[in-house]
Design a protein around this motif. Structure first.
Motif, PDB file in Angstrom:
ATOM      1  N   GLU A 388      -1.977 -14.577  -5.304  1.00 40.23           N
ATOM      2  CA  GLU A 388      -2.455 -13.195  -5.382  1.00 40.23           C
ATOM      3  C   GLU A 388      -3.857 -13.185  -5.974  1.00 40.23           C
ATOM      4  O   GLU A 388      -4.213 -14.042  -6.779  1.00 40.23           O
ATOM      5  N   ALA A 389      -4.664 -12.229  -5.548  1.00 36.32           N
ATOM      6  CA  ALA A 389      -6.002 -12.056  -6.121  1.00 36.32           C
ATOM      7  C   ALA A 389      -6.296 -10.570  -6.238  1.00 36.32           C
ATOM      8  O   ALA A 389      -5.855  -9.769  -5.409  1.00 36.32           O
ATOM      9  N   GLU A 390      -7.046 -10.233  -7.263  1.00 33.29           N
ATOM     10  CA  GLU A 390      -7.521  -8.861  -7.415  1.00 33.29           C
ATOM     11  C   GLU A 390      -8.921  -8.779  -6.831  1.00 33.29           C
ATOM     12  O   GLU A 390      -9.802  -9.571  -7.190  1.00 33.29           O
ATOM     13  N   ILE A 391      -9.126  -7.854  -5.921  1.00 29.87           N
ATOM     14  CA  ILE A 391     -10.417  -7.693  -5.268  1.00 29.87           C
ATOM     15  C   ILE A 391     -10.798  -6.209  -5.289  1.00 29.87           C
ATOM     16  O   ILE A 391     -10.069  -5.378  -5.836  1.00 29.87           O
ATOM     17  N   THR A 392     -11.919  -5.899  -4.673  1.00 29.33           N
ATOM     18  CA  THR A 392     -12.359  -4.511  -4.537  1.00 29.33           C
ATOM     19  C   THR A 392     -12.291  -4.097  -3.073  1.00 29.33           C
ATOM     20  O   THR A 392     -12.796  -4.813  -2.199  1.00 29.33           O
ATOM     21  N   ALA A 393     -11.638  -2.988  -2.801  1.00 30.99           N
ATOM     22  CA  ALA A 393     -11.741  -2.368  -1.486  1.00 30.99           C
ATOM     23  C   ALA A 393     -13.043  -1.581  -1.499  1.00 30.99           C
ATOM     24  O   ALA A 393     -13.174  -0.579  -2.205  1.00 30.99           O
ATOM     25  N   LEU A 394     -14.029  -2.078  -0.767  1.00 27.16           N
ATOM     26  CA  LEU A 394     -15.382  -1.525  -0.844  1.00 27.16           C
ATOM     27  C   LEU A 394     -15.431  -0.079  -0.366  1.00 27.16           C
ATOM     28  O   LEU A 394     -14.613   0.361   0.441  1.00 27.16           O
ATOM     29  N   SER A 395     -16.432   0.640  -0.848  1.00 29.64           N
ATOM     30  CA  SER A 395     -16.646   1.999  -0.353  1.00 29.64           C
ATOM     31  C   SER A 395     -17.014   1.934   1.128  1.00 29.64           C
ATOM     32  O   SER A 395     -17.491   0.907   1.630  1.00 29.64           O
ATOM     33  N   GLU A 396     -16.801   3.020   1.831  1.00 34.67           N
ATOM     34  CA  GLU A 396     -17.134   3.056   3.246  1.00 34.67           C
ATOM     35  C   GLU A 396     -18.611   2.750   3.464  1.00 34.67           C
ATOM     36  O   GLU A 396     -18.985   2.009   4.386  1.00 34.67           O
ATOM     37  N   GLN A 397     -19.468   3.302   2.603  1.00 34.21           N
ATOM     38  CA  GLN A 397     -20.904   3.112   2.752  1.00 34.21           C
ATOM     39  C   GLN A 397     -21.289   1.649   2.541  1.00 34.21           C
ATOM     40  O   GLN A 397     -22.083   1.068   3.300  1.00 34.21           O
ATOM     41  N   GLU A 398     -20.719   1.015   1.504  1.00 30.56           N
ATOM     42  CA  GLU A 398     -21.029  -0.378   1.213  1.00 30.56           C
ATOM     43  C   GLU A 398     -20.532  -1.287   2.329  1.00 30.56           C
ATOM     44  O   GLU A 398     -21.208  -2.243   2.733  1.00 30.56           O
TER      45      GLU A 398
END
Length: 518
Positions: A388-398
């Motif tokens: 398992e890893a913790e990541i970021t679901a990027l913003s739509e713009q990014e």
């Protein structure tokens, strides 16, 4: 007074509905993220070696941590095995998430490879115009995509919660308990009607109907994950990816931290000091280019602690990074290609570079064109422990900004996410570096500078179909389904996930027979 009473009743009904999810099933059970699990391990007084193994940053999905069943429960996760259509010894694995008593959500591409069964393709033709993300549009179809019925007969779903541990080998042993609750044959696989393998890669989502309904009486062993309700924030958030996929990009070596080029693929050929180096399937074990900068070498002599860490130095108003001669116990290194460099510059990678003149050519310098090899280079990359890893679901713009370059060529369009249908996920790592100013012959500490790098944690081969999930109000919500990406955990790249919210109506319609209150 009646209005107040009515409002209270409505709120209570809404809370009950949210608790039981869209299918009348109580959803979202899980136990402990990484930080909470560490406290659990400490309370259980597990040996230090076990704790170190569980949270060693080199033990990973790619760049993650082991999920230990004793302190971390992932009851909605399943492992899916698909046997070859002709050769039953040909075995493929994907992941999935339980959403109700009959259905698992997964990725369509897992079931459309010809060796497992030919999926019928949507025949809608390309039409004029482009989507909001700049991708081709398609018209209505006379024939929609659907899975080969034979694929379902060769597919089996395993529930890790019923195994003695979350290790893949023990989960697969559930097949010998065919009548038990931990394994089920599959009756049907429903792929999204617009998905076409390797052609129209958006809508990469599937529903797998199990033959034996799941029993949710032990919710921390097996229970459904919640679907995001309308208006749920599914981007620009912290999220998790979980699976049994590769621990590292297969048949390759990428750089890790510490050098000037981090999380990048190693190159096979490079020139340095009028020599051509061929380094396929190996890293270099002689001194790295870090000592080729005499002022950095002088700085490290004055500040020995930075022989193992990066720092910034300012000399005559020019700031540059000093890289350590080794990092985190790794001294072996490799050369890499650097996008945007020109002929004659460090990091430049021409085609067939092994055949170019090497005289007066240096493809690496102290600050450009190389990095320290990741500890996983050329190691066994198959995961046995659940990762398992913790990541970021990027913003739509990014997400859209980072992928604009893929619109330039038809062959790279698959790397461009469709904003309405897909999410981007990547790992952001932040560092603080100290700046030293050279005053006379002495380097004096001045200010600290924050830096960030994207990469190092990602899903990889074998994680397809698995969840991109987040936590809200103590419940687990499925926001994405693992689909595709460029390599695994490379710098400034991202994983692409089918956006569950965009397919919510289709999921509710197709999986309706799995309601818990039916």
């Amino acid at each position: 007074m009646k209005n107040v009473f009515f409002a209270i009743i409505c709120i209570i009904l809404l809370l009950v509905k949210n608790s039981f999810g869209d299918f009348g099933c109580e959803c979202g059970a899980f136990k402990n993220n990484q930080e909470e699990a560490a406290k659990c391990f400490e309370a259980q007084k597990i040996l230090d070696t076990d704790i170190n193994l569980a949270f060693n940053p080199q033990s990973r999905i790619v760049g993650g941590y082991d999920v230990k069943e004793s302190c971390m429960k992932r009851p909605s996760l399943v492992l899916i095995r698909v046997l070859g259509l002709v050769d039953k010894g040909l075995i493929g694995y994907c992941m999935g998430s339980i959403i109700n008593k009959n259905y698992v959500i997964s990725a369509a591409h897992c079931y459309c490879a010809s060796k497992y069964g030919e999926c019928t393709e949507n025949d809608g033709a390309m039409i004029s115009g482009r989507t909001e993300s700049g991708l081709p549009k398609y018209g209505k179809a006379n024939l929609v995509s659907f899975a080969d019925p034979r694929t379902a007969t060769n597919t089996m779903v395993f529930v890790p919660g019923f195994a003695p541990s979350y290790s893949k080998s023990q989960v697969l042993e559930l097949q010998y308990q065919a009548t038990g609750p931990g394994v089920s044959p599959v009756d049907e696989i429903v792929i999204h009607p617009q998905f076409i393998l390797n052609k129209r890669v958006q809508n990469d989502i599937a529903l797998v109907k199990v033959r034996k309904p799941f029993d949710f009486s032990s919710p921390l062993k097996v229970s459904p994950i919640c679907l995001p309700p309308p208006g749920f924030q599914d981007h620009d958030i912290s999220a998790y990816v979980t699976g049994y996929g590769e621990l590292f990009e297969r048949n390759s070596c990428n750089t890790g931290l510490g050098g000037p080029e981090e999380y990048r693929p190693c190159r096979k050929y490079f020139a340095m000091n009028n020599d051509l180096f061929e380094v396929e399937n190996a890293c270099l074990n002689f001194a790295s280019p870090a000592d080729r900068d005499p002022e950095c070498k002088e700085f490290r002599n004055q500040h020995p602690a930075y022989s193992k860490a990066k720092a910034l130095i300012s000399v005559d108003g020019t700031i540059r990074t000093c890289h350590p001669p080794s990092f985190d116990g790794v001294a072996s290194w490799c050369a890499v290609c650097v996008e945007g460099t020109k002929m004659g510059e460090p990091g430049f990678c021409p085609e067939d570079d092994q055949f170019l003149e090497i005289e007066n050519r240096n493809d690496v310098s102290a600050h450009v064109g190389w990095g320290y090899c990741d500890k996983m280079c050329f190691q066994f990359t198959k995961a046995n422990d659940l990762q398992e890893a913790e990541i970021t679901a990027l913003s739509e713009q990014e997400c859209q900004k980072r992928s604009e370059k893929y619109l330039l060529h038809a062959e790279t369009l698959a790397n461009r996410p469709e904003k309405a249908l897909e999410l981007c996920g990547a790992k952001e790592k932040k560092f603080t570096l100290t700046t030293f100013i050279k005053v006379g012959e002495t380097f004096i500490a001045n200010e600290t500078v924050s830096q960030e790098i994207w990469g190092g944690s990602d899903t990889c081969q074998g994680d397809s179909g698995g969840p991109l999930w987040t936590v809200k109000d103590g419940k687990a919500y499925l926001v994405g389904v693992t689909n595709r990406g460029t390599g695994c955990a490379r710098k400034d790249t991202y994983g692409i996930y089918a956006r569950v919210a965009a397919h919510r109506d289709w999921i509710l319609l197709m999986a309706d027979s799995g309601k818990c209150d039916a």
